[in-house]
Design a protein around this motif. Structure first.
Motif, mmCIF file in Angstrom:
data_model
loop_
_atom_site.group_PDB
_atom_site.id
_atom_site.type_symbol
_atom_site.label_atom_id
_atom_site.label_comp_id
_atom_site.label_asym_id
_atom_site.label_seq_id
_atom_site.Cartn_x
_atom_site.Cartn_y
_atom_site.Cartn_z
ATOM 1 N N GLY A 295 46.794 72.223 58.692
ATOM 2 C CA GLY A 295 48.259 71.990 59.725
ATOM 3 C C GLY A 295 48.519 73.563 60.236
ATOM 4 N N GLN A 296 48.211 74.404 59.208
ATOM 5 C CA GLN A 296 48.512 75.900 59.835
ATOM 6 C C GLN A 296 47.454 77.065 59.568
ATOM 7 O OE1 GLN A 296 52.159 77.115 57.553
ATOM 8 N NE2 GLN A 296 53.378 75.502 58.390
ATOM 9 N N SER A 297 46.445 76.457 58.810
ATOM 10 C CA SER A 297 45.509 77.506 58.527
ATOM 11 C C SER A 297 44.197 76.836 58.085
ATOM 12 C CB SER A 297 45.796 78.893 57.693
ATOM 13 O OG SER A 297 46.047 78.263 56.263
ATOM 14 N N PHE A 298 42.972 77.372 57.818
ATOM 15 C CA PHE A 298 41.844 76.882 57.493
ATOM 16 C C PHE A 298 41.805 77.074 56.019
ATOM 17 C CE2 PHE A 298 40.177 76.507 61.789
ATOM 18 C CZ PHE A 298 39.585 75.496 61.696
ATOM 19 N N CYS A 299 41.347 76.089 55.156
ATOM 20 C CA CYS A 299 41.059 76.329 53.709
ATOM 21 C C CYS A 299 39.589 76.229 53.388
ATOM 22 C CB CYS A 299 42.053 75.127 52.883
ATOM 23 S SG CYS A 299 43.760 75.235 53.268
ATOM 24 N N GLN A 300 38.984 76.977 52.951
ATOM 25 C CA GLN A 300 37.685 77.388 52.458
ATOM 26 C C GLN A 300 37.270 77.335 51.005
ATOM 27 O OE1 GLN A 300 35.664 80.384 54.600
ATOM 28 N NE2 GLN A 300 33.613 79.927 53.546
ATOM 29 N N GLY A 301 36.436 76.393 50.559
ATOM 30 C CA GLY A 301 36.375 76.397 49.062
ATOM 31 C C GLY A 301 34.812 76.380 48.808
ATOM 32 N N LYS A 302 34.335 76.669 47.536
ATOM 33 C CA LYS A 302 33.080 76.731 47.331
ATOM 34 C C LYS A 302 32.964 76.339 45.958
ATOM 35 C CE LYS A 302 30.580 80.256 48.911
ATOM 36 N NZ LYS A 302 30.024 81.574 48.989
ATOM 37 N N ARG A 303 31.864 75.469 45.589
ATOM 38 C CA ARG A 303 31.482 75.010 44.490
ATOM 39 C C ARG A 303 30.199 75.168 44.053
ATOM 40 N NH1 ARG A 303 35.636 71.551 42.285
ATOM 41 N NH2 ARG A 303 34.303 71.477 40.348
ATOM 42 N N ARG A 304 30.016 75.745 42.672
ATOM 43 C CA ARG A 304 28.259 75.735 42.309
ATOM 44 C C ARG A 304 28.275 74.880 41.108
ATOM 45 N NH1 ARG A 304 24.412 79.710 43.031
ATOM 46 N NH2 ARG A 304 25.954 81.161 43.920
ATOM 47 N N ALA A 305 27.314 74.164 40.882
ATOM 48 C CA ALA A 305 26.825 73.476 39.857
ATOM 49 C C ALA A 305 26.544 74.183 38.568
ATOM 50 C CB ALA A 305 25.929 72.299 40.038
ATOM 51 N N GLN A 306 26.908 73.991 37.498
ATOM 52 C CA GLN A 306 26.563 74.666 36.451
ATOM 53 C C GLN A 306 25.112 74.348 35.966
ATOM 54 O OE1 GLN A 306 28.930 73.814 32.908
ATOM 55 N NE2 GLN A 306 27.912 75.521 31.683
ATOM 56 N N SER A 307 24.618 73.350 35.818
ATOM 57 C CA SER A 307 23.291 72.724 35.803
ATOM 58 C C SER A 307 22.984 71.694 36.543
ATOM 59 C CB SER A 307 23.136 72.356 34.330
ATOM 60 O OG SER A 307 24.153 71.207 33.974
ATOM 61 N N GLY A 308 21.736 71.722 37.299
ATOM 62 C CA GLY A 308 21.408 70.413 38.090
ATOM 63 C C GLY A 308 21.668 70.717 39.608
ATOM 64 N N THR A 309 21.742 69.765 40.261
ATOM 65 C CA THR A 309 22.257 69.632 41.851
ATOM 66 C C THR A 309 23.134 68.376 41.968
ATOM 67 O OG1 THR A 309 20.374 68.077 42.073
ATOM 68 C CG2 THR A 309 19.730 70.454 42.403
ATOM 69 N N TYR A 310 24.014 68.669 43.017
ATOM 70 C CA TYR A 310 25.125 67.817 43.309
ATOM 71 C C TYR A 310 24.312 66.459 44.008
ATOM 72 C CZ TYR A 310 28.707 71.096 42.501
ATOM 73 O OH TYR A 310 29.720 71.822 41.797
#
Length: 343
Positions: A295-310
């Motif tokens: 509503g006021q700005s963009f929120c950007q996030g990043k996640r990395r899997a500890q093992s394997g794939t999503y």
């Protein structure tokens, strides 16, 4: 004994073998090259640049005869020749002198303007014009802001401070209807938003999103903490879950907010300001990147899997798969771990 002669082309000495009195070249190649060059270049010496006069050393190999020492000299030479040709063929139209009314033929070339037949008519015409329009030469004697006397080198204001004060009177401060920040506008201009980003966000944001008019402006830590606690108690947060859109295919994790929003807008044909969460996955499948407009700005996030794939839908690149926010939270907490066969 026959004396050696200097070749007109290469300048080397040679012993004439025939036509002792008329032989000028050491070989037939020098003779052909010299005569071919002389056929086209008769205004200057053959081995001398016609623009700067620098001596030119011919390579002696098969190819075109060098006339200029460089590209710059060649361009200047041909440009001057073109100007001379234009001026020779140019015939300026007959004009009428505005002072005496006589017809005269301008002697200047193309692109040059001449209104009067002579300097006497030009001086007389401008003298009469200034007498007929005395207001053009009038200069204000007093500063328009403070009223002090002006010097000879000053025009309207006596100082920089007076100029800034006069400019402030033509502007006014207004609060942006979206972000709540103050911005300067002209007195007669009607604007609600400080920039295009705020205007676009206000038009595309959902109805439940609050605007930033009630932004906390206190800078002291104690008062700021107290205000934000009070604002959090009074805020009516939306409990409904947001839509999550998984972007199928592979996306570079080096892309920033601008690149991801451009992908959403132009490639996927969606509005990045609609409040949905857009999720991207890399080539290996071990990293996710998601973008969300709050509503006021963009929120950007990043996640990395500890093992394997999503886990990711197997669909062509560019397609969208919609899931709920609860399903997205479950996806972030689960990753497929490859199981090795036991011996």
């Amino acid at each position: 004994m026959v004396n050696e002669l200097a070749c007109l082309n290469c300048g080397k000495g040679f012993t004439p073998t025939c036509h002792i009195t008329r032989q000028k070249f050491c070989s037939s190649e020098c003779r052909v090259r010299y005569n071919n060059a002389k056929r086209y270049y008769t205004d200057t010496p053959v081995n001398e640049c016609p623009e700067c006069g620098t001596p030119i050393e011919q390579s002696g190999e098969a190819g075109r005869w060098r006339r200029f020492c460089g590209k710059r000299c060649r361009q200047l030479y041909h440009y001057k020749k073109w100007q001379e040709k234009q001026q020779a063929n140019y015939q300026p139209p007959i004009q009428i002198c505005p002072n005496c009314g006589k017809d005269f033929q301008p002697e200047w070339g193309p692109g040059m303007q001449r209104r009067f037949c002579g300097d006497a008519c030009r001086i007389q015409w401008w003298t009469d014009y200034r007498k007929a329009n005395p207001s053009l030469e009038e200069k204000p004697l007093w500063c328009e802001c403070c009223g002090q006397a002006l010097r000879a080198d000053q025009k309207k204001y006596c100082s920089r401070a007076c100029y800034l004060r006069a400019m402030e009177e033509t502007h006014r401060q207004q609060i942006c209807a979206w972000c709540g920040e103050e911005f300067s506008v002209y007195a007669g201009e009607e604007r609600q938003y400080c920039c295009r980003n705020c205007a676009s966000a206000a038009q595309t944001a959902p109805k439940n999103f609050r605007r930033g008019i009630r932004r906390i402006r206190n800078t002291e830590p104690e008062s700021w903490t107290e205000h934000i606690k009070q604002a959090a108690r009074e805020a009516e947060l939306d409990r409904d879950s947001k839509r999550v859109r998984l972007v199928c295919g592979e996306t570079s994790m080096y892309a920033g907010i601008d690149s991801l929003s451009a992908i959403i807008r132009y490639r996927l044909r969606f509005n990045p300001y609609d409040g949905s969460i857009y999720v991207f996955r890399d080539q290996s499948g071990t990293m996710l990147k998601y973008l969300h407009w709050d509503g006021q700005s963009f929120c950007q996030g990043k996640r990395r899997a500890q093992s394997g794939t999503y886990p990711w839908p197997d669909a062509p690149e560019g397609e969208i798969v919609e899931i709920t926010e609860r399903e997205f939270q479950y996806l972030l907490s689960r990753s497929i771990v490859p199981i090795e066969d036991r011996k």
